[in-house]
Design a protein around this motif. Structure first.
Motif, PDB file in Angstrom:
ATOM      1  N   PRO A 107      -0.444  -1.647  -2.081  1.00 22.91           N
ATOM      2  CA  PRO A 107      -0.011  -0.657  -3.078  1.00 22.91           C
ATOM      3  C   PRO A 107       1.419  -0.159  -2.860  1.00 22.91           C
ATOM      4  CG  PRO A 107      -2.209  -0.132  -2.305  1.00 22.91           C
ATOM      5  CD  PRO A 107      -1.708  -1.268  -1.462  1.00 22.91           C
ATOM      6  N   SER A 108       1.819   0.035  -1.603  1.00 18.15           N
ATOM      7  CA  SER A 108       3.178   0.512  -1.351  1.00 18.15           C
ATOM      8  C   SER A 108       4.212  -0.538  -1.754  1.00 18.15           C
ATOM      9  CB  SER A 108       3.348   0.893   0.116  1.00 18.15           C
ATOM     10  OG  SER A 108       3.083  -0.215   0.941  1.00 18.15           O
ATOM     11  N   LYS A 109       3.850  -1.796  -1.637  1.00 21.32           N
ATOM     12  CA  LYS A 109       4.755  -2.870  -2.040  1.00 21.32           C
ATOM     13  C   LYS A 109       4.911  -2.895  -3.565  1.00 21.32           C
ATOM     14  CE  LYS A 109       5.804  -7.637  -0.978  1.00 21.32           C
ATOM     15  NZ  LYS A 109       5.397  -8.831  -0.256  1.00 21.32           N
TER      16      LYS A 109
ATOM     17  N   VAL B 229       4.618  -0.263  -5.531  1.00 23.86           N
ATOM     18  CA  VAL B 229       5.413   0.913  -5.869  1.00 23.86           C
ATOM     19  C   VAL B 229       6.895   0.634  -5.632  1.00 23.86           C
ATOM     20  CG1 VAL B 229       5.913   3.301  -5.205  1.00 23.86           C
ATOM     21  CG2 VAL B 229       3.555   2.561  -5.482  1.00 23.86           C
ATOM     22  N   LEU B 230       7.220   0.036  -4.498  1.00 25.23           N
ATOM     23  CA  LEU B 230       8.613  -0.295  -4.193  1.00 25.23           C
ATOM     24  C   LEU B 230       9.159  -1.313  -5.187  1.00 25.23           C
ATOM     25  CD1 LEU B 230      11.001   0.132  -2.301  1.00 25.23           C
ATOM     26  CD2 LEU B 230      10.100  -1.719  -0.882  1.00 25.23           C
TER      27      LEU B 230
ATOM     28  N   SER C  52      12.113   9.784  -9.384  1.00 25.28           N
ATOM     29  CA  SER C  52      12.601   8.978  -8.258  1.00 25.28           C
ATOM     30  C   SER C  52      13.907   8.276  -8.590  1.00 25.28           C
ATOM     31  CB  SER C  52      11.554   7.937  -7.862  1.00 25.28           C
ATOM     32  OG  SER C  52      10.370   8.559  -7.455  1.00 25.28           O
TER      33      SER C  52
END
Length: 152
Positions: free
Chosen positions: A9-11, A13-14, A95
């Motif tokens: 999931p963090s990948k 988002v990035l 962001s």
């Protein structure tokens, strides 16, 4: 047999953040070019999206180009972000704006303290969030995640 690839999931988002940032600056330069053509400004710095030192005056055509291109960019990107990230437009809008402020500070070698620049950025951010979230809701309302407030 289908090949299944699991992405952290963090990948994701990035990856979405980088996509949104590239999209933001692409739209910024396109809208800047269009505003220059419409307002007949034939000489503008390449670093124009980061310029917060231009004199804020309605008589200054360069200022009008910078202001209009900023507002158009924010509104259009809100709509485009809805297609990229679906329901989290507000998060990516904030962001990208924070990253834009950081990049602006780095490019101009000082932190922007001019109130007209912050007002334009704030108005653009509000239009980005409102327009993008509204479009995201209309397009993806069946997929939206609603919080369970029953035990609250």
């Amino acid at each position: 047999m289908a090949l299944r690839v699991r992405v952290a999931p963090s990948k994701v988002v990035l990856q979405n953040l980088i996509t949104c940032l590239i999209l933001f600056y692409f739209v910024y330069y396109v809208s800047l070019s269009m505003c220059c053509l419409i307002l007949q400004v034939y000489e503008l710095d390449v670093l124009a999206p980061f310029d917060f030192k231009t004199n804020p005056s309605w008589l200054n055509t360069n200022y009008k180009v910078l202001l209009f291109s900023t507002e158009v960019t924010y509104f259009v990107c809100g709509l485009l972000f809805a297609l990229v990230v679906e329901e989290w437009v507000w998060d990516y809008a904030i962001s990208v704006t924070i990253l834009h402020v950081a990049i602006t500070s780095t490019v101009m070698l000082e932190f922007p303290l001019t109130s007209h620049w912050w007002a334009a950025l704030g108005a653009g951010l509000i239009s980005m969030i409102c327009g993008g979230q509204t479009l995201a809701y209309c397009l993806f309302k069946d997929n939206f995640i609603y919080p369970d407030l029953g035990n609250f």
